[in-house]
Design an enzyme around this catalytic site. Structure first.
Site, PDB file in Angstrom:
ATOM      1  CE  LYS A  94      23.495  77.957-168.689  1.00  9.12           C
ATOM      2  NZ  LYS A  94      24.071  77.077-169.674  1.00  9.12           N
ATOM      3  CE  LYS A  98      29.179  79.168-163.850  1.00  9.69           C
ATOM      4  NZ  LYS A  98      28.399  78.084-164.439  1.00  9.69           N
ATOM      5  CE  LYS A 112      31.592  79.226-173.122  1.00  9.30           C
ATOM      6  NZ  LYS A 112      30.920  77.951-172.939  1.00  9.30           N
TER       7      LYS A 112
HETATM    8  P1  TYM Z   1      30.111  75.008-170.422  1.00  8.99           P
HETATM    9  O1  TYM Z   1      30.189  75.200-171.892  1.00  8.99           O
HETATM   10  O2  TYM Z   1      29.317  75.968-169.620  1.00  8.99           O
HETATM   11  O3  TYM Z   1      31.552  74.963-169.790  1.00  8.99           O
HETATM   12  C1  TYM Z   1      32.551  74.100-170.320  1.00  8.99           C
HETATM   13  C2  TYM Z   1      33.458  73.579-169.227  1.00  8.99           C
HETATM   14  O4  TYM Z   1      34.046  74.674-168.526  1.00  8.99           O
HETATM   15  C3  TYM Z   1      33.788  74.546-167.134  1.00  8.99           C
HETATM   16  N1  TYM Z   1      33.569  75.879-166.568  1.00  8.99           N
HETATM   17  C4  TYM Z   1      34.218  76.335-165.497  1.00  8.99           C
HETATM   18  N2  TYM Z   1      35.155  75.772-164.711  1.00  8.99           N
HETATM   19  C5  TYM Z   1      35.638  76.525-163.705  1.00  8.99           C
HETATM   20  N3  TYM Z   1      35.212  77.780-163.444  1.00  8.99           N
HETATM   21  C6  TYM Z   1      34.283  78.381-164.194  1.00  8.99           C
HETATM   22  N4  TYM Z   1      33.899  79.626-163.949  1.00  8.99           N
HETATM   23  C7  TYM Z   1      33.732  77.654-165.284  1.00  8.99           C
HETATM   24  N5  TYM Z   1      32.806  77.924-166.235  1.00  8.99           N
HETATM   25  C8  TYM Z   1      32.714  76.827-167.011  1.00  8.99           C
HETATM   26  C9  TYM Z   1      32.511  73.708-167.050  1.00  8.99           C
HETATM   27  O5  TYM Z   1      32.386  73.060-165.797  1.00  8.99           O
HETATM   28  C10 TYM Z   1      32.715  72.743-168.189  1.00  8.99           C
HETATM   29  O6  TYM Z   1      33.526  71.655-167.796  1.00  8.99           O
HETATM   30  N6  TYM Z   1      26.855  71.273-169.962  1.00  8.99           N
HETATM   31  C11 TYM Z   1      28.221  71.593-170.251  1.00  8.99           C
HETATM   32  C12 TYM Z   1      28.700  71.135-171.599  1.00  8.99           C
HETATM   33  C13 TYM Z   1      28.475  69.686-171.876  1.00  8.99           C
HETATM   34  C14 TYM Z   1      29.232  68.620-171.333  1.00  8.99           C
HETATM   35  C15 TYM Z   1      28.671  67.437-171.911  1.00  8.99           C
HETATM   36  C16 TYM Z   1      30.289  68.538-170.430  1.00  8.99           C
HETATM   37  C17 TYM Z   1      27.554  69.152-172.715  1.00  8.99           C
HETATM   38  N7  TYM Z   1      27.664  67.797-172.737  1.00  8.99           N
HETATM   39  C18 TYM Z   1      29.162  66.186-171.583  1.00  8.99           C
HETATM   40  C19 TYM Z   1      30.784  67.276-170.112  1.00  8.99           C
HETATM   41  C20 TYM Z   1      30.211  66.112-170.682  1.00  8.99           C
HETATM   42  C21 TYM Z   1      28.378  73.108-170.211  1.00  8.99           C
HETATM   43  O7  TYM Z   1      27.449  73.852-170.385  1.00  8.99           O
HETATM   44  O8  TYM Z   1      29.632  73.508-170.082  1.00  8.99           O
END
Ligand code: TYM
Length: 336
Positions: free
Chosen positions: A114, A197, A200
């Protein structure tokens, strides 16, 4: 009796996409009966990267909540809430900032991705982002964290932090959380490039299917999705070196709750036209009703806010006593 306690969350940045749905939300829906669940919308995390217009952040926060409910998260059972409504997350994050080592944070691949080449210009928040994520999990003593594959390293860090805190203070206060990364949708790739991947932040909207996309948009995006010149393989081994084919078949498997070998057997020898038609019907069949329900929920923001307020109250009821325990353990003078 619940099998354990779950905490997971999604950032309200940009649109929810198929990766979020298949990698995270769809698994949560399946687990909510068996676990005590806390699902949050991580708005504190959302401001760590690019500047977000405040009105967009507010809207995206409600939209993620709508996405959870429309996908089948029961708002009456799990605590469904906004991270900033539970200040204990940020308060615990400060303590964890003082437990995590710089060397640990320097290894985080997501920060490297990032921040990119312009590391000096990344926010300090982006750097300590994983400590806040650890706080999200540890403040509930969550036992399981269902996420997509890209979050595995962050959960390992949360485990290291929990262990160091427990060791330094001679306590068993924190529980070691287990990542739950399951099914064929744990790493959904871009529709344009099978090596990237789905995300967003990809500038091309054609790289992803958004949960709010219309049936026409889904059909158009899948029609344009990158493939290769060969027909669909006869076996899973035949996917070797064919990342786009692997991705589309995994998506199909995840959307139909089947394993990869089963869908490979069904589609063996098909041409891309035939497969894309089937995949489009399937994706529209799954996402169409979710999409319509999201629109309905978004039309009544007061009702969404009421659900989120109730969820936050429930979450604070669990998080605040854990934070108090941490403060006591650290030796902070009680305020009363
Ligand atoms: P974020 O917002 O990027 O994504 C949310 C969830 O979606 C999953 N994900 C994917 N799974 C499969 N293929 C993809 N291309 C893909 N893109 C996203 C992510 O693995 C995630 O489960 N840091 C985290 C948010 C967070 C969090 C937490 C998660 C903050 N605190 C505590 C679990 C527990 C994040 O940026 O996810």
């Amino acid at each position: 009796m619940a099998k354990g306690r779950i905490l997971s969350g999604i950032q309200p940045t940009g649109n929810l996409h198929l990766g979020n749905y298949l990698g995270a939300i769809r698994n949560w829906v399946g687990m909510q009966k068996d676990y005590e669940c806390f699902f949050c919308i991580v708005d504190l995390h959302a401001i760590t990267a690019d500047f977000i217009n405040p009105a967009d952040l507010t809207r995206a926060t409600r939209e993620v909540a709508a996405g959870y409910i429309a996908s089948g998260i029961d708002p009456a059972h799990p605590a469904l809430f906004v991270q900033s409504h539970v200040p204990a997350h940020a308060e615990l994050a400060w303590v964890l900032n003082c437990v995590a080592r710089l060397g640990w944070l320097n290894r985080m691949t997501q920060f490297k991705d990032k921040a990119g080449k312009n590391r000096e210009n990344a926010s300090a928040g982006l750097y300590v982002y994983p400590n806040l994520m650890a706080a999200d999990i540890l403040v509930y003593k969550a036992t399981h964290v269902p996420v997509g594959e890209d979050q595995k390293q962050h959960i390992e860090l949360a485990r290291d932090i929990a262990q160091k805190f427990n060791h330094d203070y001679g306590t068993e206060l924190f529980v070691q959380p287990e990542p739950v990364i399951q099914g064929p949708g744990t790493r959904v790739m871009s529709l344009r490039d099978g090596a990237k991947k789905m995300s967003k932040s990809d500038p091309s909207d054609f790289s992803r299917i958004n949960m709010i996309d219309s049936a026409d948009a889904i059909a158009q995006k899948l029609k344009k999705a990158t493939t290769d010149p060969n027909a669909l393989p006869e076996s899973v081994e035949g996917l070797e070196g064919r990342p786009e084919a692997g991705n589309l078949l995994n998506i199909y498997a995840a959307l139909t709750d089947r394993k990869l070998p089963e869908v490979v057997a069904e589609t063996a020898g098909w041409g891309w036209g035939q497969f894309k038609t089937r995949l489009t019907e399937t994706a529209v069949g799954v996402l169409g009703p979710i999409n319509a329900e999201m629109a309905r929920l978004m039309a009544d923001p007061a009702e969404l806010d009421r659900i989120l307020a109730k969820g936050a109250e429930k979450a604070r009821g669990v998080a605040n006593p854990v934070l108090a325990e941490v403060y006591k353990t650290v030796g902070f003078l009680p305020s009363t």
